[in-house]
Design a protein around this motif. Structure first.
Motif, short mmCIF file in Angstrom:
data_model
loop_
_atom_site.label_atom_id
_atom_site.label_comp_id
_atom_site.label_asym_id
_atom_site.label_seq_id
_atom_site.Cartn_x
_atom_site.Cartn_y
_atom_site.Cartn_z
N ALA A 255 -1.59 -0.15 7.49
CA ALA A 255 -0.92 0.70 6.51
C ALA A 255 0.57 0.86 6.78
O ALA A 255 1.24 1.64 6.12
CB ALA A 255 -1.58 2.09 6.50
N LEU A 294 1.04 7.46 5.82
CA LEU A 294 -0.41 7.52 6.00
C LEU A 294 -0.77 8.97 6.28
O LEU A 294 -0.42 9.52 7.33
CB LEU A 294 -0.87 6.62 7.15
CG LEU A 294 -2.39 6.64 7.42
CD1 LEU A 294 -3.15 6.15 6.19
CD2 LEU A 294 -2.73 5.79 8.63
N GLN A 317 -1.26 6.37 1.04
CA GLN A 317 -2.61 6.12 1.57
C GLN A 317 -3.07 7.29 2.44
O GLN A 317 -2.27 7.96 3.10
CB GLN A 317 -2.63 4.82 2.38
CG GLN A 317 -2.42 3.58 1.49
CD GLN A 317 -2.43 2.31 2.29
OE1 GLN A 317 -1.60 2.12 3.17
NE2 GLN A 317 -3.37 1.41 2.01
#
Length: 368
Positions: A255, A294, A317
């Motif tokens: 990510a 993230l 995310q």
């Protein structure tokens, strides 16, 4: 005759305890009005700072008595049903005596065992700091009600100085009392400061008595220090993976961008939710320049987590084990949220716990 009777009673109590395997008694004597039917509840303070019920006894004429077995000294708290406040003590082998007023349990007198003598010594030593802190709080409340900004700012400065005094006092106490159970708790408290000096805390831990280092609480502290050093600025961020809201596993390494913000938060965390609009603004401004985020949620309810993502417009995310302060939080030594880590493209931590204008300024510096 009275002396002989007391001696016989002591011998009988010791013999009884030996037969039942009990090695401690905790006797409390309380002053003040206590409603009929009030119980005293003994709770263990776990290394994860949870409260675990151990025993409950009835209070009779202001007195209560706990008996049991304690392998190693540990912090516990006694609370009274229906009444506010609690009494912290060290449960250990021996005859522990507590004297307190029901409306001020925090100022109880505790004696009868070595660790509680040390705890009382610590409390007495910081009493002047606590009194000044209480006075500052009252003064600040008055200034705030009068919208006296000048005095409010002055009181904030004084409060910061007082916190430094407390930090120095705690540091000195740990150095001078390496055999005290409370010293472990003080080091854990220091570790929660986002600007904690990890090297100093590690040195203080190394100086603790070996008998204290073997306790469960000290072993947890050791792991927290190691994790703290592992996630210090300049260190490579530990990789981890967890489920996304859709149920797929996502790893940090999958990510990352040119700059990555790892944001620990939760739907139930008000400061986190208050900070989210700022993070959204930073993300919108710098996502096209290589900023990735993230979000790592410490929620316990998946629906609350997903709803908060939607409500706050968090378009980056997300992952969560939905297990509160789980193994990922422990890996990053996150004891309170919001908490965040800024990583470069190689996964090296370059900043921690920046919020508001400081966060945007740092991202602007990294992604001009």
């Amino acid at each position: 005759m009275r002396i002989l009777t007391c001696c016989l009673l002591s011998v009988m109590l010791f013999a009884c305890n030996q037969e039942t395997g009990e090695n401690y008694t905790l006797e409390g004597n309380l002053r003040g009005d206590i409603p009929e039917g009030t119980t005293a509840i003994l709770r263990r303070i776990t290394p994860q700072m949870q409260y675990e019920a151990v025993d409950t006894v009835q209070i009779n004429e202001g007195s209560f008595l706990f008996k049991g077995t304690q392998v190693s000294p540990e912090l516990h708290v006694v609370t009274l049903s229906g009444l506010r406040g609690g009494l912290m003590l060290v449960l250990e082998e021996g005859e522990i005596e507590v004297t307190a007023a029901v409306d001020s349990l925090n100022y109880a007198k505790i004696g009868g065992s070595p660790q509680n003598e040390l705890l009382s010594q610590y409390r007495e030593g910081r009493k002047s700091i606590d009194q000044r802190n209480a006075s500052l709080s009252r003064e600040f409340y008055t200034a705030q009600s009068q919208n006296d900004l000048v005095n409010m700012n002055a009181l904030r400065d004084e409060a910061n100085e007082l916190q430094e005094d407390l930090r120095e006092f705690n540091t000195s106490f740990v150095k001078e009392h390496p055999q005290a159970v409370i010293s472990v708790s003080l080091l854990k408290e220091m570790l929660q400061n986002p600007k904690a000096d990890l090297a100093q805390i590690q040195d203080l831990y190394q100086g603790l008595d070996e008998s204290i280092k073997t306790t469960e609480d000290a072993q947890v502290l050791k792991t927290q220090i190691e994790n703290g050093l592992r996630t210090a600025v300049g260190s490579k961020a530990p990789d981890f993976s967890a489920p996304t809201p859709e149920g797929n596993q996502l790893a940090l390494s999958e990510a990352m961008g040119k700059i990555t913000l790892v944001d620990f938060w939760a739907a139930w965390c008000r400061p986190c939710r208050a900070e989210n609009p700022n993070i959204v603004g930073v993300y919108q401004k710098y996502k096209d320049k290589g900023l990735k985020i993230l979000g790592v949620s410490l929620d316990r309810n998946a629906e609350d987590w997903k709803k908060a993502i939607a409500d706050d417009g968090l378009e980056w995310q997300h992952v969560s084990n939905v297990r509160y302060f789980d193994e990922i939080a422990r890996l990053y030594n996150v004891n309170a949220i919001p908490a965040s880590f800024i990583l470069d493209e190689n996964g090296v931590i370059i900043a921690k716990n920046l919020r508001g204008p400081e966060l945007e300024a740092k991202i602007a510096e990294l992604l001009p």
